[in-house]
Design an enzyme around this catalytic site. Structure first.
Site, mmCIF file in Angstrom:
data_model
loop_
_atom_site.group_PDB
_atom_site.id
_atom_site.type_symbol
_atom_site.label_atom_id
_atom_site.label_comp_id
_atom_site.label_asym_id
_atom_site.label_seq_id
_atom_site.Cartn_x
_atom_site.Cartn_y
_atom_site.Cartn_z
ATOM 1 C CG HIS A 341 -0.423 0.123 2.545
ATOM 2 N ND1 HIS A 341 -0.437 1.306 3.252
ATOM 3 C CD2 HIS A 341 0.131 -0.793 3.365
ATOM 4 C CE1 HIS A 341 0.073 1.101 4.457
ATOM 5 N NE2 HIS A 341 0.427 -0.167 4.560
ATOM 6 C CD GLU A 389 -2.710 -1.715 4.982
ATOM 7 O OE1 GLU A 389 -2.368 -2.795 5.467
ATOM 8 O OE2 GLU A 389 -2.568 -0.623 5.587
ATOM 9 C CG ASP A 418 2.430 -2.943 4.921
ATOM 10 O OD1 ASP A 418 2.948 -1.834 4.981
ATOM 11 O OD2 ASP A 418 1.293 -3.177 5.384
#
Lengths: 710, 710
Positions: A341, A389, A418
């Protein structure tokens, strides 16, 4: 002379014959010569390309990526987020280091924001305004006017007051205990962050906390960061950031307080302009009463009657995914997806920009090789920079909803990076067991920063387990939750997924997560001072995840191992037998069918392994190789059952779905047995039996896909 | 002479050169010569094989198959059914004409039977026993002690009495009308067979009838065969069988009175020994009050107070599917499935043995070609002889549940030939639009019995439509119901399916179906006297369906057409716009997204068509051909949404799911709009909007799979 002439004639003839043979063999096209694609189709991964790729991944590039990404706060759909969209596109469309193509895709999603003009308030008594929303400023980053005030996204607005009651982590059991001695009606609960919701997102747990609280008549919930959980007990300004990585007393962890994932108004539908949206009243899984996070400094001061004035508002906003692709040369219809994200709560240097910096460095090097004509992957690679996200994995979930069939049919694997670096100690990976071996292969080829050994060996020292097949190996976690964007890929689509990062030494800190998580202190300064000053851990993650990516894209045979899957199922079965077999037998429920299904899976996995081992892949027909690749690619898909967990949004994978039970085994079975034990009801034992049948059928069904193809 | 010698030398040299060139070109292996599989991979369907295959399909063989299959009644799981299992296995394991392998698979399923010692009774008044269960005996077949007494499977046992009320077809509207002038409490309803339930099985409609009736306090339901619906009004013994094909006055249509399909105790799970079974009380979709079918002779005599004594009992029985396969040579991991059920209610000459006779004749000829080494299909062929279809498509449904993943991943198409010959007039086919073209191709190659034209041209005369793309063509129906074993394949798995038979001339009879349907008169005598004396219609169906089968198995490129699919979607869209657009607009709901999705589908379908047309398939790489084949194979799969119709068991295909609305269009939308119109509730209009989004996303998602692969 005559003889000479004959000799000459013979020689002439011999030379001519030789020339003729050579001409005939080399100069005349046989008409049916081997087409180029025969060689292309059987080409395997090129190890020299991998080496070159790993060498090019650069710490300075990583640092500059992170600096650029974290200049301003970039909460989903804010101007800062728009700037990162432009930045990603510029990089992915770069003529020298860009991808084949890149574009943005918008979804119109339901988000929750605090009110700039009426900030949320927590106050004590009739007059004393207490809680200050603006954390202490230690660096210019905290002064940015775009730093969002701490709030709980999706907490309803409201003004409530009540006696403050400490309720531990806000679990049902916490409230039940309190309720024995205290009337909770009309109180405000103060609880600490932590614990695990069914989706393993801390904030999902807090949504559950508020839902639980409301059942006891509690009117509001405060959530604070307990220094013992996060700061190894340190609480003074002199011991915390900017003097260490610990959270300052005024730091507040933001979060989205919802249980489910994806856009809340368009369950299972992509949130396009005209998509049907459920009425807001029908949203479940968000707090029914006002909730607010606070720092531990404020938590300490709160007493007695507390007022909670929450002014959050919900809005529909356009959130962008940025997509980029490299087209595959031989199997363009097979996708390896790599994603992270883009949106943060504030500057998000670690969450998520450390991952985005890694993704950008990987795309720079691969893009350059493609642009220079030096390399093109066998399979297509899709890069995704997901939006929103933090509000509930929204961008990735909407993407999988919109392209459900195409992605289900064709995706080989999803790689999620991430937070790439929590700390500098060791690799951490969670994955479908099918992907264990390729993560091992990749991590053995990368040097662990600050050591003389490989990422693999270093990892094994920090976290390991004893495998029946391999002995002591690094411990790869299971993807049982919905902690990041892998959720929709793993649980909703059944795509073999993995989540990779560098992590800290558990023996050195009790921190629940890096202390600046979701606060205004998660900045470039914090990351480059305390997390990874030399960016070598970023580089190690880029090299490991990038290596996995190239192997998945280029290997002739997909580097998945179905016997490793069998080992994990065996492990789950062992846990289930130990914990449940006697209890189930007492109710006349047999575990034999489940045991047989796991045995069948083990046998067919071994059979496919043998078939692969005994094949000379380079000489096999492309259709035979594709056939085996399809078996491997679709293995995780075979565990999907869209009706197995009707109450858990988007969870369809019967092995890795999240569970409430603490027994690490088949989630539907574990949760059903625990419920049946607590209620003692026949119908609840029936549900346990039903879940044995569901998981038995899924495992046997998956085994059938590994067996002889007909 | 000198000159001669030079000439000789030159000649020698020239000859040697030539020989050398020839040797070099032909005698020396180039080392990298073209492997055999390159040619195999690009081989297309062999038309001479098709011709040979069609010629071999024999009417005498068909007749003898039918005679053998119908010697005794073979209701599911009875000794007669076991005999047919053995017969099928013997044929499919025959060393000269058998398949590669064949086996039986058992499921333990929940069936309902009448009681031999306490036959069900319908009686009038206090004394008069009226209804005789044993239909008049005209032929020895009716005397077989294994002829099951007429009953309604899954009707509960019970003894009730009440005033008899004629309730037409037992629709909700029928009962509502009666209820205005009459208190229905405590009455017994007499209704006629016919109408359409949501699954299009007549008996599913009757289950609904009884469920409706119970809501009005009705205590029992009788169902009779209306001579006007079935016998073109003829009622006397001299005008009915054995004097014609019409149903004798004492004939009674049996049936399974349930709405859903598959084993009722194991929804979505294969009914293995240890599978979890739901409590019997939890079964929905079966009559809550006693129900019983009767003949029209008895229906006419019934008056006033009726007693209904029903002694049906439910049992778990093992039901067998008989499976047989021919392994594919080039793509063994692609399946073409051909199936029909084996069980009947009594002798079942037409339903289902006419279809089984055809299947056996097809397997004999193909098996022989395989055993003689003359042919092996490119893709694998699976033949299924399903058990317990009459009780609710149970064998095929359990099979798809057990092998869900494998079948979903690999099945190219499902061909169903149940009742192969209803009558001698014309071909009838229902199919996914993707399969229209291959049915046309096959039917153009077969001569229509009793005519001088082809099956295709003959069909076009009986049933046609005007296609925007092709002009006047035969009308292929949509598979919108669950009338036979295609249901689980089409609706639950999303496999491109088709149902093929020979049918009667609608202008010559009003018969709802052939009149002996589900009675003790559906015998070899009946079939060979009135249905197809020369077995030429059986042969025409064998040739057409067999031709389709071989083309699906052998064609290099799957003979599916996605633009034909687009045409059907357009047709549905047109109907929806005409019927609903204004009404929806009045509620602020736009149909534009749906229009755009259909447009996108049309465009991407045309694009794939062009790509196929512009490809020289024989020269394409096998992986490229496979890629296009996967796009075609998985097209129907892309329309699945397991959550679209939570109240309809097993229906997941958003285009072809059954509907209650009479508007022939997208079923979820049509039913939702009709409900919203009748209730006027905002929440019901919301559901209409939701169904627009569901079908829009499905169509757009399918379009994405037809587009460029990356």
């Amino acid at each position: 002379a005559e003889w000479n002439k004959v000799l000459l004639g013979v020689l002439t003839g011999a030379v001519a014959l030789t020339i003729g043979i050579l001409l005939g063999h080399f100069a005349i096209d046989k008409g049916s010569s081997v087409p180029d694609w025969v060689r292309d189709a059987s080409r395997d991964v090129d190890e020299s390309i991998i080496e070159k790729f790993l060498a090019e991944l650069d710490t300075n590039q990583l640092r500059e990526n992170l600096r650029e990404l974290t200049k301003v706060p970039h909460m989903a759909t804010t101007p800062g987020d728009e700037a990162t969209v432009d930045f990603m596109l510029k990089r992915w469309q770069d003529p020298n280091t860009g991808l084949d193509s890149a574009w943005r895709e918008n979804y119109k999603v339901y988000l929750s924001f605090p009110n700039k003009t009426s900030p949320n308030k927590v106050s004590v008594g009739k007059t004393g305004y207490l809680v200050t929303w603006f954390q202490n400023v230690y660096k210019p980053d905290q002064e940015d006017p775009e730093v969002v005030q701490p709030y709980a996204a999706y907490s309803p607005a409201g003004n409530v007051k009540g006696k403050l009651v400490y309720a531990n982590q806000g679990k049902m059991s916490d409230y039940e205990l309190l309720n024995r001695t205290l009337d909770l009606t009309g109180t405000i609960a103060i609880t600490r962050y932590g614990g695990e919701g069914r989706s393993k997102k801390y904030t999902s747990f807090i949504a559950l906390n508020a839902i639980n609280a409301a059942k006891f008549g509690i009117v509001g919930v405060l959530v604070y960061t307990e220094p013992y959980d996060m700061n190894d007990g340190l609480v003074s300004e002199s011991e915390t950031y900017p003097h260490s990585w610990y959270l300052p007393p005024s730091g507040v962890e933001r979060g989205s307080y919802n249980i489910d994932f994806g856009d809340l108004l368009t369950p299972y539908l992509a949130a396009k302009d005209d998509t049907y949206r459920i009425p807001k009243e029908d949203i479940t899984g968000i707090p029914p009463i006002p909730a607010q996070p606070i720092g531990f400094e404020d938590a300490e001061r709160l007493i007695c009657n507390v007022h909670l004035d929450i002014y959050n508002t919900e809005r529909l906003e356009y959130s962008a995914n940025v997509m980029g692709i490299i087209r595959g040369s031989v199997e363009p219809d097979r996708y390896v997806i790599y994603g992270n994200h883009r949106d943060s709560w504030v500057h998000g240097a670690i969450d998520p920009s450390s991952g985005t910096a890694v993704m950008l460095e990987i795309t720079r090097v691969l893009g350059k090789m493609v642009k220079e004509g030096k390399w093109r992957p066998r399979r297509s690679i899709i890069f995704g920079s997901w939006g929103a996200e933090e509000f509930g994995l929204i961008g990735s979930a909407e993407y999988t909803e919109e392209y459900f069939s195409k992605l289900s049919e064709r995706t080989v694997a999803y790689i999620n990076v991430d937070i790439s670096v929590f700390a500098n100690a060791t690799l951490r990976a969670s994955a479908s067991p099918a992907a264990q071996s390729v993560i091992f292969t990749a991590s053995k080829q990368v040097k662990a920063p600050g050591t003389t050994t490989t990422v693999y060996e270093n990892w094994k020292q920090y976290s390991n387990r004893t495998s029946p097949n391999y002995g002591i190996i690094p411990n790869v976690g299971f993807l049982t939750g919905a902690g990041s964007d892998y959720a929709a890929f793993m649980h909703y689509l059944g795509i073999t997924s993995m989540d990779i990062s560098y992590f800290y030494d558990r023996s050195k800190t009790r921190a629940r997560i890096y202390p600046a998580y979701h606060t205004a202190y998660d900045t470039f300064d914090y990351a480059s001072t305390y997390i990874d000053p030399g960016f070598t851990s970023h580089q190690a993650v880029a090299r490991t995840a990038g290596n996995v990516l190239v192997r998945l894209a280029d290997s002739l045979l997909l580097p998945f191992n179905c016997s490793d899957y069998a080992e994990s199922l065996d492990q789950y079965l062992g846990q289930a037998v130990t914990a449940f077999e006697e209890k189930l037998a007492a109710k006349g429920i047999s575990m034999e069918p489940l045991k047989k299904a796991v045995q069948l899976f083990r046998d067919t996995a071994a059979k496919l392994d043998r078939l692969i081992r005994d094949s000379d892949l380079a000489k096999e027909t492309p259709l035979k190789v594709r056939q085996m690749n399809d078996q491997l690619m679709l293995l995780d898909r075979a565990f999907l059952d869209p009706l197995a967990f009707p109450e858990q949004y988007g969870f369809r994978h019967v092995i890795w779905a999240s569970r409430s039970s603490s027994v690490p085994t088949f989630p539907g079975l574990a949760d059903a047995v625990e419920k049946a034990e607590s209620t003692g009801l026949k119908e609840d034992w029936d549900q346990a039996h039903k879940h044995i049948s569901i998981v038995t059928q899924a495992i046997a069904g998956a085994a059938h896909t590994l067996d002889d193809v007909i």
